[in-house]
Scaffold this motif. Structure first.
Motif, PDB file in Angstrom:
ATOM      1  N   PHE A 135      62.241 -80.367  -1.058  1.00  0.00           N
ATOM      2  CA  PHE A 135      61.897 -79.057  -1.629  1.00  0.00           C
ATOM      3  C   PHE A 135      61.345 -79.146  -3.056  1.00  0.00           C
ATOM      4  O   PHE A 135      60.372 -78.458  -3.371  1.00  0.00           O
TER       5      PHE A 135
ATOM      6  N   ILE B  68      61.186 -73.112   1.177  1.00  0.00           N
ATOM      7  CA  ILE B  68      62.644 -73.277   1.151  1.00  0.00           C
ATOM      8  C   ILE B  68      63.311 -71.986   1.648  1.00  0.00           C
ATOM      9  O   ILE B  68      62.813 -70.886   1.389  1.00  0.00           O
ATOM     10  N   GLY B  69      64.380 -72.141   2.391  1.00  0.00           N
ATOM     11  CA  GLY B  69      65.068 -70.974   2.946  1.00  0.00           C
ATOM     12  C   GLY B  69      65.893 -70.278   1.888  1.00  0.00           C
ATOM     13  O   GLY B  69      67.127 -70.306   1.948  1.00  0.00           O
TER      14      GLY B  69
ATOM     15  N   LYS C 220      75.888 -77.519   1.225  1.00  0.00           N
ATOM     16  CA  LYS C 220      75.150 -78.750   0.938  1.00  0.00           C
ATOM     17  C   LYS C 220      76.117 -79.783   0.349  1.00  0.00           C
ATOM     18  O   LYS C 220      76.184 -80.935   0.792  1.00  0.00           O
TER      19      LYS C 220
ATOM     20  N   TYR D 185      67.946 -81.443   8.611  1.00  0.00           N
ATOM     21  CA  TYR D 185      68.197 -81.033   7.221  1.00  0.00           C
ATOM     22  C   TYR D 185      68.358 -82.341   6.419  1.00  0.00           C
ATOM     23  O   TYR D 185      69.261 -83.138   6.719  1.00  0.00           O
TER      24      TYR D 185
ATOM     25  N   ASN E 268      68.514 -76.029  11.740  1.00  0.00           N
ATOM     26  CA  ASN E 268      67.569 -76.162  10.648  1.00  0.00           C
ATOM     27  C   ASN E 268      66.981 -77.562  10.787  1.00  0.00           C
ATOM     28  O   ASN E 268      67.740 -78.529  10.776  1.00  0.00           O
TER      29      ASN E 268
ATOM     30  N   TYR F  99      73.884 -71.048   9.794  1.00  0.00           N
ATOM     31  CA  TYR F  99      73.001 -69.945  10.218  1.00  0.00           C
ATOM     32  C   TYR F  99      73.587 -69.128  11.362  1.00  0.00           C
ATOM     33  O   TYR F  99      72.868 -68.380  12.012  1.00  0.00           O
TER      34      TYR F  99
ATOM     35  N   LYS G 260      73.099 -67.952   3.226  1.00  0.00           N
ATOM     36  CA  LYS G 260      72.099 -67.213   3.984  1.00  0.00           C
ATOM     37  C   LYS G 260      72.732 -65.945   4.553  1.00  0.00           C
ATOM     38  O   LYS G 260      72.110 -64.890   4.590  1.00  0.00           O
TER      39      LYS G 260
ATOM     40  N   TYR H   1      64.432 -69.247  10.896  1.00  0.00           N
ATOM     41  CA  TYR H   1      63.342 -70.221  10.779  1.00  0.00           C
ATOM     42  C   TYR H   1      62.446 -70.209  12.010  1.00  0.00           C
ATOM     43  O   TYR H   1      62.933 -70.150  13.136  1.00  0.00           O
TER      44      TYR H   1
ATOM     45  N   ARG I  31      57.525 -75.501   9.262  1.00  0.00           N
ATOM     46  CA  ARG I  31      58.576 -74.462   9.278  1.00  0.00           C
ATOM     47  C   ARG I  31      58.221 -73.315   8.348  1.00  0.00           C
ATOM     48  O   ARG I  31      57.823 -73.519   7.203  1.00  0.00           O
TER      49      ARG I  31
HETATM   50  C1  MLT Z   1      66.332 -75.053   3.628  1.00  0.00           C
HETATM   51  O1  MLT Z   1      65.311 -74.453   3.289  1.00  0.00           O
HETATM   52  O2  MLT Z   1      66.342 -75.898   4.530  1.00  0.00           O
HETATM   53  C2  MLT Z   1      67.591 -74.721   2.932  1.00  0.00           C
HETATM   54  O3  MLT Z   1      67.447 -73.597   2.149  1.00  0.00           O
HETATM   55  C3  MLT Z   1      68.036 -75.789   2.069  1.00  0.00           C
HETATM   56  C4  MLT Z   1      69.479 -75.668   1.777  1.00  0.00           C
HETATM   57  O4  MLT Z   1      70.190 -74.843   2.358  1.00  0.00           O
HETATM   58  O5  MLT Z   1      69.917 -76.479   0.956  1.00  0.00           O
END
Ligand code: MLT
Length: 411
Positions: free
Chosen positions: A17, A41-42, A109, A132, A187, A218, A249, A347, A388
């Motif tokens: 990222f 980025i999520g 994380k 991930y 993810n 998620y 999230k 996603y 993605r």
């Molecule tokens: C992602 O975009 O995969 C996540 O936001 C990264 C994360 O949760 O660290």
């Protein structure tokens, strides 16, 4: 002489990222007029639910009083939060847990990464591909792997391809593994696994004395009835699985920071002499030594997510993101782009048009549509040719991004 941990030198130069952010910064400074839409980025964009914000404010005010002031809390989190989670997140799924089986943290994380502390280096790990990146990189960092080959596969790791052919649910590994990372809703692919599919993994883990690291960050985005939200909905999982969950999230806590790990008493690791040892006890020992707890106001805010009002408001925000996902999915389909995910996950995993490589598509999308996404190959070699998009954007931006993609790629 301070020797360094040379395992870090085996890693690719930058984490995915920040590398994307660097390319976007470069483009943006060369093209200051471009209105860039970020679906990479999520990261959430909507404000905290009002009831959550109120609880957060009140807890900060508590800190300004002598009678409600909170100093060090329990390192593993307050029981009142664990009890709320048991009642609201697990009981409705038919899963019974005890408060000490839940550990509150500052996010998933760190939990996924730190969990490696309590496992021996000679365990064989199985990791998805694409995945991930944290699962892979943290195993490299602790020294469980050799060098990467030219494709990016690290020696010593068993990679489990998530492909169109296997419907993005990997096969059981052919060789015996000890730690298995599973993430559903997945993810980056946005796909889910059924109870029957997860049961195969649970049976494998129990039969091979392996431990599953189940990342359920998620789960709140699942919309299809019958899809499991927790690994503990699967019979036998309590004796072989650790579950990671996150408020990031679900409740917009990417900046606030709060997550949880579930380690049931029954799940055990093995000592060199063959004796079993509860992982819950080891993790507690680790947490009490290396962590001083998630901050009190954050835990109050987290508990408020599951108040009646808090959950109703939080649910509306989740629905908002899932409507974004629908708009992206349907827009891409109209443009003739094949995509997966986006039904039970925020996603969307799309096949790059015209057979472009993931990074070529990234560059084209950025320079021609001013839209940022995440190249599939950044998640692992099997992600090459995929891309993605995150549905965590603001609605108008999502619509504009989809229009730009349709104009560029639609027939
Ligand atoms: C992602 O975009 O995969 C996540 O936001 C990264 C994360 O949760 O660290």
């Amino acid at each position: 002489m301070a020797l360094i941990n040379e395992n870090y030198l085996k890693l690719k130069a930058g984490y995915l990222f920040p590398e994307i952010a660097r390319r976007v910064r470069e483009f943006s400074s060369a093209n200051p007029a471009a209105k860039i839409i970020r679906l990479g980025i999520g990261d959430v964009t909507q404000p905290l639910a009002p009831a959550v914000l109120k609880a957060f404010h009140e807890a900060v005010d508590d800190l300004g009083t002598t009678d409600r002031f909170a100093g060090y809390g329990p390192e593993q989190g307050y029981d009142w939060l664990s009890e709320v989670l048991i009642e609201k997140c697990f009981k409705p799924l038919g899963v019974e847990l005890k408060p000490h089986e839940i550990f509150i943290s500052d996010g998933s994380k760190c939990d996924c990464a730190n969990m490696l502390d309590i496992f021996a280096l000679d365990n064989k790990v199985a990791i998805g591909d694409p995945v991930y990146p944290v699962y892979n990189d943290t195993n490299v960092m602790v020294g469980r792997t050799g060098e990467a080959d030219e494709k990016g596969y690290y020696k010593g790791v068993v990679y489990m391809p998530f492909t169109e052919e296997n419907n993005f649910v990997p096969e059981l590994p052919k060789e015996k593994v000890d730690i298995i990372y599973l993430c559903f809703p997945n993810n980056p692919t946005g796909t889910v696994a059924s109870k029957d599919e997860l049961k195969k993994w649970v049976d494998y883990a129990n039969a091979n004395d392996a431990v599953i690291f189940f990342d359920a960050a998620y789960e709140a985005f699942i919309t299809t009835p019958g899809i499991p939200h927790s690994i503990y909905e699967i019979e036998g999982a309590k004796s072989c699985a650790i579950e990671f969950r996150s408020f990031s999230k679900t409740a917009g806590f990417t900046g606030v920071r709060c997550g949880l790990v579930v380690i049931p008493d029954e799940v055990k690791g093995t000592k060199q002499n063959g004796e079993k040892h509860p992982l819950n006890k080891l993790w507690l020992r680790r947490m009490t030594t290396k962590f001083n707890g998630t901050s009190y106001p954050v835990q109050r805010a987290a508990a408020a997510v599951y108040s009646e009002e808090g959950w109703q408001q939080t649910r509306e925000i989740i629905d908002y993101y899932m409507e974004n996902a629908r708009i992206i999915r349907e827009g891409l389909a109209e443009a003739g782009i094949t995509c997966y995910g986006g039904v039970d996950s925020p996603y969307i995993w799309l096949k790059t048009p015209q057979g472009l490589s993931s990074w070529d598509f990234f560059d084209k999308l950025l320079s021609e549509c001013h839209v940022v996404g995440t190249p599939g190959s950044g998640f692992g070699p099997s992600g090459e040719g995929y891309f993605r998009l995150s549905a965590f954007g603001d609605r108008d931006n999502i619509k504009t991004a989809v229009e730009r993609i349709k104009n560029k790629w639609g027939n």
